[in-house]
Write a protein that holds these residues in place. Structure first.
Motif, PDB file in Angstrom:
ATOM      1  N   VAL A 124       0.856  -1.186   0.000  1.00 15.40           N
ATOM      2  CA  VAL A 124       0.000   0.000   0.000  1.00 15.40           C
ATOM      3  C   VAL A 124       0.891   1.235   0.000  1.00 15.40           C
ATOM      4  O   VAL A 124       1.712   1.424   0.903  1.00 15.40           O
ATOM      5  CB  VAL A 124      -0.930   0.018   1.235  1.00 15.40           C
ATOM      6  CG1 VAL A 124      -1.808   1.254   1.219  1.00 15.40           C
ATOM      7  CG2 VAL A 124      -1.788  -1.248   1.260  1.00 15.40           C
ATOM      8  N   ALA A 125       0.713   2.071  -0.997  1.00 15.64           N
ATOM      9  CA  ALA A 125       1.541   3.279  -1.101  1.00 15.64           C
ATOM     10  C   ALA A 125       1.168   4.275  -0.021  1.00 15.64           C
ATOM     11  O   ALA A 125       0.013   4.367   0.406  1.00 15.64           O
ATOM     12  CB  ALA A 125       1.369   3.912  -2.473  1.00 15.64           C
ATOM     13  N   GLU A 126       2.164   5.034   0.428  1.00 13.75           N
ATOM     14  CA  GLU A 126       1.921   6.089   1.412  1.00 13.75           C
ATOM     15  C   GLU A 126       2.032   7.430   0.691  1.00 13.75           C
ATOM     16  O   GLU A 126       3.044   8.125   0.755  1.00 13.75           O
ATOM     17  CB  GLU A 126       2.919   6.004   2.565  1.00 13.75           C
ATOM     18  CG  GLU A 126       2.521   6.860   3.748  1.00 13.75           C
ATOM     19  CD  GLU A 126       3.376   6.609   4.977  1.00 13.75           C
ATOM     20  OE1 GLU A 126       2.927   6.913   6.092  1.00 13.75           O
ATOM     21  OE2 GLU A 126       4.511   6.098   4.823  1.00 13.75           O
ATOM     22  N   ASN A 127       0.968   7.781  -0.015  1.00 17.40           N
ATOM     23  CA  ASN A 127       0.957   9.001  -0.832  1.00 17.40           C
ATOM     24  C   ASN A 127      -0.358   9.758  -0.672  1.00 17.40           C
ATOM     25  O   ASN A 127      -0.889  10.319  -1.625  1.00 17.40           O
ATOM     26  CB  ASN A 127       1.193   8.646  -2.307  1.00 17.40           C
ATOM     27  CG  ASN A 127       0.171   7.637  -2.829  1.00 17.40           C
ATOM     28  OD1 ASN A 127      -0.733   7.220  -2.115  1.00 17.40           O
ATOM     29  ND2 ASN A 127       0.336   7.244  -4.080  1.00 17.40           N
ATOM     30  N   ASP A 128      -0.881   9.778   0.548  1.00 17.07           N
ATOM     31  CA  ASP A 128      -2.162  10.425   0.813  1.00 17.07           C
ATOM     32  C   ASP A 128      -2.146  11.914   0.508  1.00 17.07           C
ATOM     33  O   ASP A 128      -3.160  12.498   0.126  1.00 17.07           O
ATOM     34  CB  ASP A 128      -2.570  10.216   2.275  1.00 17.07           C
ATOM     35  CG  ASP A 128      -2.642   8.752   2.669  1.00 17.07           C
ATOM     36  OD1 ASP A 128      -1.617   8.056   2.503  1.00 17.07           O
ATOM     37  OD2 ASP A 128      -3.693   8.308   3.153  1.00 17.07           O
ATOM     38  N   ALA A 129      -1.017  12.559   0.723  1.00 15.37           N
ATOM     39  CA  ALA A 129      -0.870  13.994   0.478  1.00 15.37           C
ATOM     40  C   ALA A 129       0.610  14.279   0.309  1.00 15.37           C
ATOM     41  O   ALA A 129       1.465  13.408   0.531  1.00 15.37           O
ATOM     42  CB  ALA A 129      -1.457  14.810   1.630  1.00 15.37           C
ATOM     43  N   ASP A 174      -5.172  17.210  13.131  1.00 12.57           N
ATOM     44  CA  ASP A 174      -4.738  15.840  12.876  1.00 12.57           C
ATOM     45  C   ASP A 174      -5.929  15.063  12.318  1.00 12.57           C
ATOM     46  O   ASP A 174      -6.840  14.681  13.040  1.00 12.57           O
ATOM     47  CB  ASP A 174      -4.232  15.217  14.175  1.00 12.57           C
ATOM     48  CG  ASP A 174      -3.650  13.824  13.963  1.00 12.57           C
ATOM     49  OD1 ASP A 174      -3.884  13.241  12.884  1.00 12.57           O
ATOM     50  OD2 ASP A 174      -2.975  13.329  14.876  1.00 12.57           O
ATOM     51  N   VAL A 175      -5.921  14.831  11.006  1.00 18.17           N
ATOM     52  CA  VAL A 175      -7.046  14.164  10.344  1.00 18.17           C
ATOM     53  C   VAL A 175      -7.064  12.676  10.665  1.00 18.17           C
ATOM     54  O   VAL A 175      -8.125  12.072  10.840  1.00 18.17           O
ATOM     55  CB  VAL A 175      -6.984  14.399   8.818  1.00 18.17           C
ATOM     56  CG1 VAL A 175      -8.098  13.631   8.114  1.00 18.17           C
ATOM     57  CG2 VAL A 175      -7.082  15.884   8.523  1.00 18.17           C
ATOM     58  N   GLY A 176      -5.876  12.058  10.772  1.00 19.96           N
ATOM     59  CA  GLY A 176      -5.818  10.631  11.058  1.00 19.96           C
ATOM     60  C   GLY A 176      -4.589  10.009  10.433  1.00 19.96           C
ATOM     61  O   GLY A 176      -3.766  10.687   9.807  1.00 19.96           O
ATOM     62  N   PRO A 177      -4.435   8.699  10.568  1.00 19.37           N
ATOM     63  CA  PRO A 177      -3.274   8.014  10.000  1.00 19.37           C
ATOM     64  C   PRO A 177      -3.337   7.956   8.486  1.00 19.37           C
ATOM     65  O   PRO A 177      -4.412   8.086   7.889  1.00 19.37           O
ATOM     66  CB  PRO A 177      -3.359   6.613  10.615  1.00 19.37           C
ATOM     67  CG  PRO A 177      -4.815   6.429  10.888  1.00 19.37           C
ATOM     68  CD  PRO A 177      -5.337   7.776  11.270  1.00 19.37           C
ATOM     69  N   THR A 178      -2.186   7.750   7.874  1.00 17.54           N
ATOM     70  CA  THR A 178      -2.154   7.560   6.426  1.00 17.54           C
ATOM     71  C   THR A 178      -2.804   6.228   6.080  1.00 17.54           C
ATOM     72  O   THR A 178      -2.983   5.356   6.939  1.00 17.54           O
ATOM     73  CB  THR A 178      -0.714   7.585   5.898  1.00 17.54           C
ATOM     74  OG1 THR A 178       0.036   6.523   6.531  1.00 17.54           O
ATOM     75  CG2 THR A 178      -0.043   8.919   6.192  1.00 17.54           C
ATOM     76  N   ASN A 179      -3.149   6.049   4.821  1.00 14.56           N
ATOM     77  CA  ASN A 179      -3.836   4.841   4.390  1.00 14.56           C
ATOM     78  C   ASN A 179      -3.031   3.589   4.727  1.00 14.56           C
ATOM     79  O   ASN A 179      -3.589   2.590   5.203  1.00 14.56           O
ATOM     80  CB  ASN A 179      -4.090   4.926   2.877  1.00 14.56           C
ATOM     81  CG  ASN A 179      -4.921   3.760   2.369  1.00 14.56           C
ATOM     82  OD1 ASN A 179      -5.846   3.302   3.037  1.00 14.56           O
ATOM     83  ND2 ASN A 179      -4.588   3.270   1.183  1.00 14.56           N
ATOM     84  N   ARG A 180      -1.729   3.629   4.531  1.00 10.49           N
ATOM     85  CA  ARG A 180      -0.909   2.444   4.795  1.00 10.49           C
ATOM     86  C   ARG A 180      -0.971   2.036   6.257  1.00 10.49           C
ATOM     87  O   ARG A 180      -1.009   0.847   6.587  1.00 10.49           O
ATOM     88  CB  ARG A 180       0.540   2.697   4.395  1.00 10.49           C
ATOM     89  CG  ARG A 180       1.478   1.568   4.806  1.00 10.49           C
ATOM     90  CD  ARG A 180       2.934   1.905   4.516  1.00 10.49           C
ATOM     91  NE  ARG A 180       3.222   1.848   3.092  1.00 10.49           N
ATOM     92  CZ  ARG A 180       4.447   2.032   2.580  1.00 10.49           C
ATOM     93  NH1 ARG A 180       5.462   2.316   3.383  1.00 10.49           N
ATOM     94  NH2 ARG A 180       4.633   1.968   1.273  1.00 10.49           N
TER      95      ARG A 180
END
Length: 403
Positions: A124-129, A174-180
């Protein structure tokens, strides 16, 4: 500590043991016992209820006692003792506390914290923003990511420059954790999503169990040294409680067609707690706000909720210490399980102990609440002004009458 939104912050500190015993006393010795306990009211002492069991011996103060003057020749004293603070982590004790010839049905999965090198790999890529930059200027609502914390942040102010989102500037949400990393944040309501499959490799040391919650996929496969098992994905918790000890790197593959997701993945060791007795109870703790003002108007803000369960377990007397050591990990999150091979196995007994179905916090919810509160406050202010005007007129009329 749990805030108004149902978000729990856990800080592991020391603990103290507590013991309650009931003892028989000769009827004519009650007064002497009362005086003796009164003299010990502020004195730490070693209290031994049974010298065969370490958990029934502790150093501390008695909290309370009550004397039951039953019919002669015997009376009873109920004594509650609270121990002094301890910080040493109790050693794990091997063995099943269930009665001889039976296996525990109440089990506890104590997960390791998945951070840093524990997550060996993920597809899972860590590219949320975009990664936050100290020199960039961010507008209100702009989102950035910090790889160091694996979390996403949203700007709360315009011309936001030089303020680290992970700091305490008050200018980022703090919106939350990244998708990964959402599957490892130990909070229900967040999830990791990917196309067709989610595959992670975990270095979890001596872990012997894996559990997954809120899985949307076709199958879940777990591989380790000497272990390879695939099960269909279904509702409730999906558990793999038979991994070999010291399995090394554990690979979990969640597969399906299209978008697959998993809310929570736990890996750790299983502790047995005895035979679950009949009639456990289940419920929820609701963190929604229901405020009633002086005029009887009700404001309701729907928030998170947490599952709650009460269960009794049957254990051998000589295994009390084993269970007591397991319960001293109260500040750690865990997954309570009712063993899957029992004839009756309600899914409601598979739940996070102390974790919350909180969802993602977001600025829109906070703003909506603030606007509703502002409207309520304005309405109350208007009423008070009208009431104050009437009271003022009444006072004036009274003064005129006096004159």
């Amino acid at each position: 500590m749990t805030d108004d939104f149902g978000v729990t912050t856990v800080v592991e500190r020391g603990f103290s043991r507590r013991m309650s015993v009931k003892l028989g006393v000769q009827f004519d010795a009650v007064d002497a016992l009362q005086r003796r306990l009164a003299n010990l009211r502020a004195t730490p002492a070693l209290w031994v209820a049974d010298d065969r069991l370490a958990s029934l011996s502790l150093r501390g103060f008695y909290k309370d006692f009550a004397l039951d003057l039953a019919t002669q020749p015997l009376s009873y004293c109920t004594l509650t003792v609270e121990g002094l603070a301890e910080t040493a982590t109790p050693a794990d004790v091997a063995g099943d506390p269930a009665p001889l010839g039976q296996s525990s049905t109440l089990q506890l999965l104590q997960p390791v914290t998945v951070a840093g090198a524990v997550l060996a790999s993920s597809n899972v890529a860590e590219n949320d923003a975009a990664e936050w930059s100290a020199s960039a200027t961010y507008a209100t609502g702009a989102r950035v990511m910090r790889v160091a914390t694996h979390r996403v942040y949203e700007s709360l102010t315009a011309a936001n420059v030089g303020n680290d989102p992970a700091g305490a500037s008050g200018k980022w949400l703090d919106v939350g954790p990244t998708n990964r990393w959402s599957m490892f944040d130990e909070a229900l309501g967040t999830s990791t999503n990917n196309t067709n499959s989610i595959q992670v490799a975990l270095n979890a040391g001596s872990a012997n169990a894996v559990a997954l919650l809120d899985v949307v996929a076709s199958t879940v496969r777990v591989r380790a040294t000497g272990y390879d098992r695939t099960v269909p994905a279904g509702t409730g918790a999906i558990t793999f409680l038979d991994l070999p000890s010291n399995a090394g790197t554990v690979t979990v593959i969640i597969a399906g067609t299209g978008t697959v997701s998993v809310g929570t993945l736990l890996i750790g060791r299983v502790t047995t707690l005895g035979l679950t007795e009949a009639s456990p109870t289940a419920g929820i703790t609701d963190f929604s706000r229901k405020d009633v003002d002086e005029f009887g108007e009700v404001t309701i803000v729907q928030r998170a909720w947490a599952k709650r369960m009460t269960a009794r377990a049957l254990i051998r007397t000589d295994a009390v210490d084993i269970v007591a050591r397991s319960h001293r990990c109260g500040s750690r999150t865990a997954l309570a399980l009712d063993r899957a091979d029992r004839p009756r196995q309600p899914d409601r007994l598979r739940f996070f102990q102390g974790l919350l179905d909180r969802g993602r916090r977001n600025a829109q919810q906070a703003v909506a609440f603030d606007r509703r509160a502002e409207r309520r406050g304005q309405a109350c202010a208007d009423r008070w002004r009208r009431f104050g005007g009437m009271a003022g007129r009444n006072r004036s009329d009274g003064h005129e009458a006096d004159r």
